[in-house]
Design an enzyme around this catalytic site. Sequence first.
Site, mmCIF file in Angstrom:
data_model
loop_
_atom_site.group_PDB
_atom_site.id
_atom_site.type_symbol
_atom_site.label_atom_id
_atom_site.label_comp_id
_atom_site.label_asym_id
_atom_site.label_seq_id
_atom_site.Cartn_x
_atom_site.Cartn_y
_atom_site.Cartn_z
ATOM 1 N N GLU A 113 0.836 -1.094 -0.192
ATOM 2 C CA GLU A 113 0.256 -0.163 0.161
ATOM 3 C C GLU A 113 0.814 0.734 0.891
ATOM 4 O OE1 GLU A 113 0.142 -1.648 3.728
ATOM 5 O OE2 GLU A 113 -0.065 -2.057 2.674
ATOM 6 N N ASP A 149 20.342 24.775 -28.581
ATOM 7 C CA ASP A 149 19.928 26.225 -28.837
ATOM 8 C C ASP A 149 21.570 27.497 -28.485
ATOM 9 O OD1 ASP A 149 18.570 28.258 -30.675
ATOM 10 O OD2 ASP A 149 19.077 29.546 -28.682
ATOM 11 N N ASN A 171 7.504 -8.595 0.906
ATOM 12 C CA ASN A 171 6.245 -9.116 1.490
ATOM 13 C C ASN A 171 6.002 -10.103 0.628
ATOM 14 O OD1 ASN A 171 5.409 -6.422 1.519
ATOM 15 N ND2 ASN A 171 3.888 -5.746 0.821
ATOM 16 N N ASN A 179 4.350 -5.556 8.924
ATOM 17 C CA ASN A 179 3.929 -4.928 7.693
ATOM 18 C C ASN A 179 4.212 -2.995 8.120
ATOM 19 O OD1 ASN A 179 1.306 -2.744 6.477
ATOM 20 N ND2 ASN A 179 1.632 -4.367 5.576
#
Length: 985
Positions: A367, A409, A782, A810
């Site tokens: 997430e 340029d 994960n 987590n």
Amino acid sequence: MHAVVRGRTRLHVRGLKGSMELESVLERGLSRAAFIERVSASALTGNVLVVHGVERSAEEIRAEVEVFVSLGLAALPDAFDGAAVPDWHVLTADESLDRLGSSRAGLTVAEAEHRLRAHGANVTLRSKARSRIGIFLEQLRSMPNALLTASALLSVATGGAADAVLIAGVILTNACIGYVTERRADKTVDGLGEAGRGPSEVLRDGKPMLVPSEQLVRGDILVLRAGQVNADVRMVEGERLTVDESMLTGESLPVQKSALPLGVRSVPMADRQNLLFRGTVVTGGTGLGTVVATGSNTEIGKIQQLAGSASAPETPLQRQMRELGDTTVLVSSLVCGGVFALGLWRGYGVLQMMKMAASLVVAAVPEGLPTVAITTLSLGMRNMLSQRAVIRKLEAVETLGATQVVCLDKTGTITLNQMSVVAIYAGMTSLRIEGEFPPDEALAGVDLVALARLTQLGVLCNESKILREGEAYRFQGSATENALLYLAVDAGIDVSQVREQHRCVRMELRTEDRHYTVSEHVEEPLTMSECSEPSVESRRSPRRLLAVKGSPEQVLRRSTHWLDHGKVRPLTDDVRQRIEQQNYELARGALRVLAFAFAECEGGPVGAEATLVWVGLAGLRDPPRPGVDAVVSTLRKAGIRTVMMTGDQAPTAEAIGRELGFGVVVDARRMEDLDAQAMRELLADAPVFARVSPSDKLRIIQAIQRSGLVVAMVGDGINDSPALKTADIGIAMGGQDTPVACEAADVVLMDDNPASIVAAIRQGRTIRGNLRKAVRYLLSTNLSEIWVMLGAMAANWGQPLNPIQLLWINLVTDVFPDLALALEPPEPAVMSRPPPPRDERLLDGGDMKRTVLESLVITAGALATYGYGVRKHGQGTRASSMAFLGLTSAQLLHTFSARSENHGVFSMTGTRAGKYVWGTVGASLGAQALAAFWPRLRRLLGGAPLGLLDLAVTAGGAIVPLMINETMKARFTRQERNGRFNEWG
């Protein structure tokens, strides 16, 4: 009328929809009433919301609004006695002026001030900033968060209230982090703002004057010349006027404008050749036009109203991160479903496995990906701002990292745009100027008559304005024009007097196909006070002088005679060859060369095709910027191709290109008849283009883009703005007050330092590389949680982690280490590797292979630790505690390995870990230590105390995977260098 709530009345007003001016009148007028607290009128919906005292009825408010509506419609020019706004392109110029109550002499100053007070400033509405609550709620609208919410509800349904609270904590923590970073990003972007609009030249009371663009009103006569158009304008008269409308119509090439009316009403905007629109750029020619719309009533203002209700699009990296997150959610859900089925097959209860599956989903869902993307991009903008580089668009940060070609340029980018005349060739005689103008004794042998005439023409055929400050002069104009005026001043000429004695009646600026400027002047006759006695000479009709300055080839082609010590002689082939040779020699010396010629006649205007008398050449030097050679060299080492474009002649471009290591020079005029294939072949070999017009720059940029390359354009002038807009990334040199170029660009270098180009590309590459590291870390860690659960159940070792432990992992190992990796400093070799392909994904097949292997190594360490615990202590809290501590520690240590895709943790060629990595890993390991040793927290997480041997085994299970992954990294790096590791498998 709608008045359900006391003190709030909403009304629908006829004539308000689409009228920003009536909206302004209503809001300003009604807000003055003492009993009205707030007024909000909308030209989009036609509604007015009035917040007022409760003692006033809705009918009273309605009557008050009707008064202001009638006053407003009567005062608005848009109303036109209730008729629709005229089709300006159908009306003649004089009819348009009549409808606007104006004339070719412009408005009076008093009338302009009255209209400004009545109808407001010439400004467009800025889109409303996102509300704080809106930003926060956006953090919750994602597939990962939706899945987390479903897991929380499932936990509540299965009796896991504590799990649901922790899941809610995960969601809120990530939402708060996302809110803070996006809020900061919005402030950064809003703080940069838009480049300021310069003043506009108008005619008021018949005289030209400069006014702030915000004070333009309908009916003003606007002087049209090279630069930004700051209102919608109906052209009244003009000479070879060309306009770049790409930002409004998408037409890449400048379009020719005309004052003639069109015979058809239903004409697309792009074909209304007598109208100029706000935000477009005059690229050539001159003219006059009358303002027909200002502010939000302009075409661009109407578009901004529509855009104000639209949300900003995702950047490509943000989109890739979101898609990757969604894909990971689906894969994780399938795997978690497999874990659930496997658990049931192994005999675990449905309720228990539902809790476990819900927690595993929480642990597996990445997430934090969107938060990492927006944070990294916004901080990249801040870092560049500290280096005096303003990033005006968020997506420009990531595009910089993928740049493959940089087009430069010459004037003002490669050079300083500080011109000075250093060589003159007049009357077949040469003069070198080193510093100050030579004294009289050094002018022996010089054709003084031709020299004086050339200097005079440089003063007259000149756009710069002369300002007198005491005895000193100050000039406002381009560097080239100013250099010619400084030459005259150094030669002892009173430039103001020269212009006073030769009144300019016409000036035609250079255009795309005519590379010279023409000005016509009337020699003012002597007055009685200036003559000792009247004479025939003083009474004759004024003489007319045509002054011409520009391209040596084109001016020489128009010339039939030449000035030789005051005598006009025919221009023979031999003389032409001598002039051409001298032009070549000057250009070879890296000088910009201008030619000068004139024509004279008595009485009436000089004909447009009058034969010219050649006077001579002036060579101007523009020194290169310090350090530009190092910049070009660094870009080449980074695998970025550099291309130089200039309007100078080929010999001049070749001389400058030689100093910077450029090779082949191509005259842009060769490109006119080339097909697409021939153009691609030409671009593959040519690093320098000479005689380039604005449309040529566009063709070059577009041809490179068609080859599938990411192009950056670096420029500083009005003629660069179309190319700056068309390029994948436009970079403007913003230190010389060039608002047109700045508005067209994505990046503005405020100090004009070319080294900032390298810094910007390095920052872009660093951001892209850091995001790759962060994503790989997040996926590998994960995935390891899923493999651990799946592997333990497959081996019938029970559940190594309980739901609350998965949620803790987590919290500790996901977002904060990920953000720390995204904020890592650049690697030493970031500018030594080639840029990525245009459509390269953030992670390719090889990256995914390495990510999966890294996750499996971390999994093996955690399962080995857990297996030891099961063998020693049996299935239970102690073995689970070893797996919990080992897996969390292994993931945090993996942060150090993820810092570089090629350099090892202990490599001396890499960089030391940044403060964010050390701080995050240290704090997270500290939190994990509390979870292991603080009894209260340990009990909450379902852990048990561990002995020294258990801790040693657990430490080994965390450190060994780091060593193995480092060994694999070295192997993969060797394989990539040998070109054998390009695809999955």
